[in-house]
Design an enzyme around this catalytic site. Structure first.
Site, mmCIF file in Angstrom:
data_model
loop_
_atom_site.group_PDB
_atom_site.id
_atom_site.type_symbol
_atom_site.label_atom_id
_atom_site.label_comp_id
_atom_site.label_asym_id
_atom_site.label_seq_id
_atom_site.Cartn_x
_atom_site.Cartn_y
_atom_site.Cartn_z
ATOM 1 N N GLU A 261 0.830 -1.204 0.000
ATOM 2 C CA GLU A 261 0.000 0.000 0.000
ATOM 3 C C GLU A 261 0.865 1.254 0.000
ATOM 4 O O GLU A 261 1.774 1.371 0.814
ATOM 5 C CB GLU A 261 -0.930 -0.009 1.219
ATOM 6 C CG GLU A 261 -1.913 -1.168 1.178
ATOM 7 C CD GLU A 261 -2.957 -1.123 2.295
ATOM 8 O OE1 GLU A 261 -2.848 -0.249 3.184
ATOM 9 O OE2 GLU A 261 -3.876 -1.949 2.261
ATOM 10 N N HIS A 279 -7.957 1.945 1.274
ATOM 11 C CA HIS A 279 -7.994 1.475 2.665
ATOM 12 C C HIS A 279 -8.909 2.357 3.512
ATOM 13 O O HIS A 279 -8.499 2.960 4.507
ATOM 14 C CB HIS A 279 -6.585 1.430 3.263
ATOM 15 C CG HIS A 279 -6.458 0.431 4.385
ATOM 16 N ND1 HIS A 279 -5.344 -0.321 4.603
ATOM 17 C CD2 HIS A 279 -7.333 0.046 5.348
ATOM 18 C CE1 HIS A 279 -5.513 -1.110 5.646
ATOM 19 N NE2 HIS A 279 -6.720 -0.899 6.112
#
Length: 527
Positions: A261, A279
């Protein structure tokens, strides 16, 4: 007056809750590095944080007055749990405060995929009117498969049932009664994948769930199926997912979490049949308020009453209590771990019985440690002596305990029995020299085992050549046998062997053991 330091941004509602109390004084100072935190932490009874503050061993050693660290949220990677325990500091989090928010995001992705909403938005913005390309599908009467049936999975199930969906789920640590109470049908993993019109993931990322949805699983899904992951990056093999989407093996996917990420340069970003969010599982104003208020309440409750809600480590015990019970607690933990590996169905009840000298200690710490051994590493929430009972109850596991001065051939004995449906698994252990644990019985088989390292437990026909065949499989795989204990045969002419080996077996080698004609079952246990 208790003093609380808030070193990360909390929602105003949580701060107001603390300010409204006459027995609490708060100090807010964000952006502190390790040295800055060390300079002031010694004045405070509690520290409330989010993800930015790093609570290191150095910080904890400087925190001479600190009683509790409260994390507003679920992840505690920024807290040294071992050091906190060593210093007698409770660490607590708020694992369920953002459950609804995450569940709703999964449902939002489900609906977005069904009606092609992101693509439709882009099309309109580009001046197009592509109604024929945007034919969607209703979710009513479709099958939603939920992988992981904890708090979030259960909320998703209720939302989906409200949409008229058929809901099935897989979670090996949830009992049939829990599924039934939610109106959800439990299935095995293969059925879950093959029957899914929509498959949503809500399980922790542990060794056994890494890439749990890989190339083989994607190949067994329906051509029109949709995959949703708002849980943890790493549950899906992203390379396999790319191929499945390119080849139209599945119809679409939605991801909120990623192996790396942000997912910079991921080939998935080039595809049109996948939806992304950055997220956002806990990113709602309600969730931010909920975690802030909840952690404030938990910290105050602990400071004022000693009740440790959602504690992740062990509260301070007296030296006398620890010395008297610690070895029996360690033995119970081992028996719980062995039980977790031998059980093939969800445990519904666990009974812990203490005999002889073991009955002289408090039963509850020993019983709870058996739960810790049973559950630790199987769930997203860390399991310890503080939270094991609550987690077991949430998983539908009842705890029964007893103790008696009777010795049953040993000066001390701890017996742990797990019940799953109409089956049971019983394990007995003792201490040699009051400190060396031994496993002395598995079900009806009496067998003395040093419970450490990697063990292979076999049930086999009691006939010549079986042990040599097992040894040959291990020897041909260059696996060294360090110990081996073989039981006497039972009335069915079955025996048991417990083999200590030098290193864990691969699935392939374990399969070879199971393929030995006389071997009925072979289970690997890593302690």
């Amino acid at each position: 007056m208790y003093k609380i330091l808030i070193s990360d941004k909390l929602a105003e509602a949580g701060i107001n809750y603390l300010n409204d109390r006459d027995d609490i004084h708060i100090h807010i100072e964000t952006g502190l590095n390790e040295d800055g935190l060390c300079e002031i932490i010694g004045d405070f009874d509690a520290l409330l944080i989010r993800s930015d503050t790093k609570v290191t061993e150095k910080v904890l050693k400087a925190a001479s007055r600190l009683k509790v660290v409260g994390r507003a949220g679920i992840g505690v990677d920024n807290v040294d749990l071992a050091a906190a325990t060593e210093q007698g500091v409770i660490v607590m989090n708020t694992p369920d405060a953002n459950a609804t928010t995450t569940a709703e995001l999964a449902i939002a992705h489900l609906l977005s995929l069904s009606r092609h909403l992101p693509f439709a938005d882009r099309s309109i913005r580009a001046g197009k009117w592509e109604r024929s390309k945007l034919m969607g599908s209703e979710v009513a009467h479709k099958t939603l498969s939920i992988l992981g049936f904890g708090t979030i999975g259960r909320i998703v199930s209720q939302r989906a049932l409200g949409l008229g969906m058929q809901v099935i789920a897989y979670d090996p640590f949830v009992t049939p009664e829990i599924f039934e109470s939610y109106g959800v049908k439990p299935v095995d993993l293969d059925q879950l994948i093959e029957k899914a019109d929509y498959l949503t993931l809500h399980c922790p990322l542990i060794e056994k769930t890494k890439n749990i949805i890989g190339r083989n699983q994607l190949a067994r899904m329906k051509k029109g199926a949709m995959l949703i992951n708002c849980a943890r990056g790493g549950l899906i093999d992203e390379a396999a997912l790319y191929d499945a989407l390119v080849n139209n093996d599945i119809a679409g996917a939605a991801l909120d979490v990623y192996e790396h990420e942000p997912p910079v340069n991921s080939p998935l970003l080039t595809l049109d049949n996948i939806v992304f969010t950055p997220h956002l599982g806990a990113s709602t104003s309600e969730a931010q308020v909920a975690v802030s208020v909840e952690i404030a309440r938990q910290a105050v409750t602990y400071l004022t009453t000693g009740e440790a809600v959602n504690a992740l480590n062990l509260p301070r015990m007296s030296a006398e209590q620890l010395k008297k019970a610690s070895q029996f607690m360690r033995l119970a933990n081992i028996l719980g771990k062995v039980l977790a590996n031998l059980a093939t169905k969800p445990i519904e009840r666990i009974e812990v019985a203490l005999f002889g000298k073991a009955s002289e200690v408090e039963a509850r710490p020993v019983s709870v440690e058996a739960l810790v051994g049973l559950l630790a590493g199987k769930l997203s929430t860390p399991v310890n002596r503080v939270n094991a009972e609550k987690i077991a109850k949430r998983q539908g596991i009842a705890l029964v305990e007893s103790k008696t001065e009777e010795t049953h051939d040993y000066l001390s004995l701890v017996k742990v029995t797990g019940f799953c449906g109409d089956q049971s698994i019983s394990l007995s252990g003792t201490l040699l020299g009051e400190s060396h644990p031994r496993l002395v019985q598995i079900d009806r088989f009496e067998i003395e085992v040093v419970p450490e390292g990697t063990l292979i437990v076999t049930r086999h026909d009691d006939k010549p050549g079986v042990i040599s065949a097992i040894s040959a499989v291990l020897g041909n795989s260059n696996i060294n046998i360090t110990r081996m204990e073989v039981s006497a045969a039972d009335e069915e002419e079955r025996a048991m062997a417990v083999i200590s080996i030098s290193e864990p077996l691969t699935d392939e080698i374990l399969g070879q053991l199971c393929d030995v004609p006389a071997v009925c079952q072979a289970t690997q246990i890593i302690l």
